[in-house]
Write a protein that holds these residues in place. Structure first.
Motif, PDB file in Angstrom:
ATOM      1  N   SER A 340      24.098 -63.151 -22.532  1.00 42.40           N
ATOM      2  CA  SER A 340      23.927 -63.968 -23.784  1.00 42.40           C
ATOM      3  C   SER A 340      24.435 -62.872 -24.905  1.00 42.40           C
ATOM      4  O   SER A 340      24.808 -63.146 -25.806  1.00 42.40           O
ATOM      5  CB  SER A 340      23.044 -64.478 -24.239  1.00 42.40           C
ATOM      6  N   LYS A 343      30.223 -60.625 -25.989  1.00 46.01           N
ATOM      7  CA  LYS A 343      31.411 -61.895 -26.467  1.00 46.01           C
ATOM      8  C   LYS A 343      32.954 -61.039 -25.845  1.00 46.01           C
ATOM      9  O   LYS A 343      32.923 -60.058 -25.447  1.00 46.01           O
ATOM     10  CB  LYS A 343      31.548 -61.353 -27.663  1.00 46.01           C
ATOM     11  N   PHE A 344      33.133 -61.972 -25.925  1.00 45.42           N
ATOM     12  CA  PHE A 344      35.031 -61.290 -25.005  1.00 45.42           C
ATOM     13  C   PHE A 344      34.328 -60.930 -23.125  1.00 45.42           C
ATOM     14  O   PHE A 344      34.966 -60.312 -23.237  1.00 45.42           O
ATOM     15  CB  PHE A 344      36.107 -60.466 -25.785  1.00 45.42           C
ATOM     16  N   LYS A 370      27.906 -58.394 -29.398  1.00 43.41           N
ATOM     17  CA  LYS A 370      27.709 -59.826 -30.215  1.00 43.41           C
ATOM     18  C   LYS A 370      27.109 -59.022 -31.844  1.00 43.41           C
ATOM     19  O   LYS A 370      26.539 -58.548 -31.929  1.00 43.41           O
ATOM     20  CB  LYS A 370      27.163 -60.570 -29.733  1.00 43.41           C
TER      21      LYS A 370
END
Length: 585
Positions: A340, A343-344, A370
């Motif tokens: 979680s 990102k990407f 993130k």
């Protein structure tokens, strides 16, 4: 071994047959050795060695081994994790929680560490195996423990002494046992072998109370009880038995006391900085304030797990069992999924080459951190059998500069074996290959995606293609040529990194537009892996449902038998000359 009330870990002698050393050095001040890394300065008596019994020589296990064995834990949280693992393994016996908290030693008011679970508990034989070395009955491939050493190393790394209360129902017999593993007791008394005072009780339905098990006589029981009352935090038998009221029908309660001090003379565990957490006292990574950038770095879990037990426990298991909670100081620890934070994200399948016919596929999720790709946070969280072994592991860092900066990954590597303290992996050829592959994954991911977080695109030719990537194949054009040369060109085109595939994307397209197809492929791969995970979870739930149905049937049979027995007893009572039941009614 299981029949002894007082467990001697090196022979079959009982406590009454053992005599403490007459060496005056053994009675020196114990307080001078409250620092863990100095507590091993144990004066060994001249009689240490082997003993002869029935014509055979037996090696002695000296109390100093308790300390030297615990030094395998360089990190105090690693010791706590060993004890939490034991509670997690009790899920198969009905455990729903493990509770960790600070309590006060009623004898002197000093802090003590409480760890308790509501698992199946241990019968008399099991608790003696737990107190011994090398015994392990965890044969299941899903069990975390396997070496039979975690209880001893974990407790002795946290404090000098631990007292264990456990209650268990086996073969319709309810028993409870108390055992004391005390480095203080052994040192102060000058014993040259490890002795564990233990007492057992059995529930008597006739009196509706627990009575002592006197397998070796009243004198033996009284001897062990007197040592428990002298060296444990509880000075009366009533106080000892009162601890079982907190356990309930089954479970285990451990109280670790005389907690170790660090090299500065302060207690290693800090209970005061956060009343819902336990810190490592004086850890260098604790935030001391500063600018917002440093504050963001210090608040990230990659930094906090070093000194915060709550942060470490939140990532200790990749998946927590359903209906199971880790409760730290009265508050449930919220599970944190490393995925979680990415990102990407990309999903990479790695198939390690190993001997045998079993095919292993390792699923690695990799991406940028993130909100903090430029803070220097990177590395892999590598799990084994659901248990975190290497948190934010960097591996061999060969590249220099910004390559790999902000790239995180998470995977479960069950094909390599961890060391017995579960803080590293054995340095085998398989692990070395995994190390090389993970480094390649990180470098390739960086080169393909670094422009997404503001870095200049890397247009490097001759990149090694990702053989393990699951990439949807493109349809072959009708205008394409034929022959082996055509197939070779198509293969190269499919594996061309997005940054250099100008014919497909166009040179003037924005960066975000150029990666739309790639992100769609990533989402497809994530959904595929998630689908497999849900299928596996559904199978597990179906298996649990069958087990619960079998348990319900078994309980119904037991209930019918109990009702039948009750009917017989009621009929028998009515046949008596004077029926007290009718009189009371």
């Amino acid at each position: 071994m299981g029949s002894l009330n007082a467990l001697d870990l090196s022979s079959v002698d009982t406590v009454n047959q053992l005599s403490p050393s007459s060496q005056p050095e053994a009675l020196e001040s114990w307080e001078s050795f409250r620092q863990f890394w100095k507590a091993g300065n144990y004066e060994v008596g001249k009689r240490l060695g082997s003993t002869k019994q029935d014509g055979k020589y037996q090696l002695c296990v000296h109390p100093m081994f308790l300390h030297s064995n615990a030094t395998s834990h360089k990190w105090v949280f690693g010791a706590i994790a060993e004890l939490v693992d034991n509670a997690i393994d009790e899920v198969q016996n009905g455990a729903t929680f493990v509770y960790i908290d600070k309590i006060s030693n009623p004898r002197d008011g000093s802090p003590a560490l409480l760890i308790q679970d509501d698992g199946g508990g241990m019968d008399r034989e099991a608790v003696r195996r737990c107190m011994s070395f090398g015994f392990s009955d965890k044969q299941s491939k899903h069990a975390i423990g396997q070496y039979g050493n975690g209880f001893k190393t974990g407790c002795m790394r946290l404090g000098a002494d631990v007292i264990v209360f456990t209650r268990n129902m086996k073969n319709r017999t309810l028993t409870q046992s108390i055992g004391l593993l005390s480095y203080t007791f052994l040192r102060q008394m000058g014993y040259e072998r490890i002795v564990v005072p233990m007492v057992d009780y059995e529930f008597k339905s006739s009196t509706n109370t627990f009575g002592p098990i006197l397998e070796h006589g009243k004198e033996q029981f009284a001897s062990n009880l007197s040592m428990l009352l002298k060296w444990s935090p509880y000075g009366t038998e009533e106080e000892l038995l009162q601890q079982f009221e907190n356990i309930g029908h089954h479970g285990t309660r451990m109280v670790i006391y005389n907690l170790w001090l660090n090299n500065d003379g302060a207690m290693e565990l800090d209970f005061d900085s956060d009343h819902e957490d336990i810190y490592i006292n004086g850890h260098p990574k604790i935030c001391k304030g500063g600018d917002s950038t440093k504050s963001s770095f210090h608040q990230h879990i990659a930094n906090r797990y070093h000194y915060s037990l709550r942060a470490y426990l939140s990532i200790l298991y990749w998946r927590l069992p359903q209906c199971f909670n880790v409760i730290l100081r009265g508050t449930i620890v919220q599970h944190h999924n490393i995925v979680s934070d990415l990102k990407f994200p990309e999903i990479i399948l790695y198939k390690p080459h190993q001997t045998g016919n079993t095919e292993v596929v390792v699923v690695t999720t990799i991406g940028f951190v993130k909100d903090a790709p430029n803070l220097g946070i990177e590395g892999y969280c590598i799990y084994h059998r659901n248990r975190l072994i290497l948190p934010f592991w960097l591996g061999r860092k060969v590249t220099t500069g910004s390559v790999g900066r902000g790239v995180e990954g998470v995977l479960e590597a069950n094909f390599v074996e961890p060391t017995h303290n579960k803080q590293e992996f054995e340095k085998t050829c398989l692990f070395q290959k995994l190390d090389d592959r993970l480094k390649q994954m990180k470098d390739e991911y960086w080169r393909l995606h670094c422009e997404l977080i503001g870095y200049k695109a890397v247009r490097k030719t001759g990149l090694t293609p990702w053989q393990d990537f699951v990439v949807p194949k493109r349809k072959r054009s009708a205008k394409s040529g034929t022959g082996s040369q055509q197939g070779s060109n198509m293969k190269r085109k499919e594996l061309t990194p997005p940054e250099t595939d100008a014919n497909h994307y166009g040179k003037s397209q924005p960066v975000v537009k150029r990666v739309e197809n790639q992100m769609e492929d990533s989402r497809i791969r994530i959904l595929m892996v998630e689908n497999k995970r849900l299928q596996s979870k559904a199978l597990d739930l179906e298996k649990q449902d069958k087990e619960l149905n079998m348990k319900v049937q078994q309980l119904r049979i037991e209930l019918q038998n109990a009702q039948h027995e009750y009917t017989l007893l009621l009929q028998e009572s009515r046949s008596l000359p004077f029926n007290w039941l009718d009189y009371l009614l």
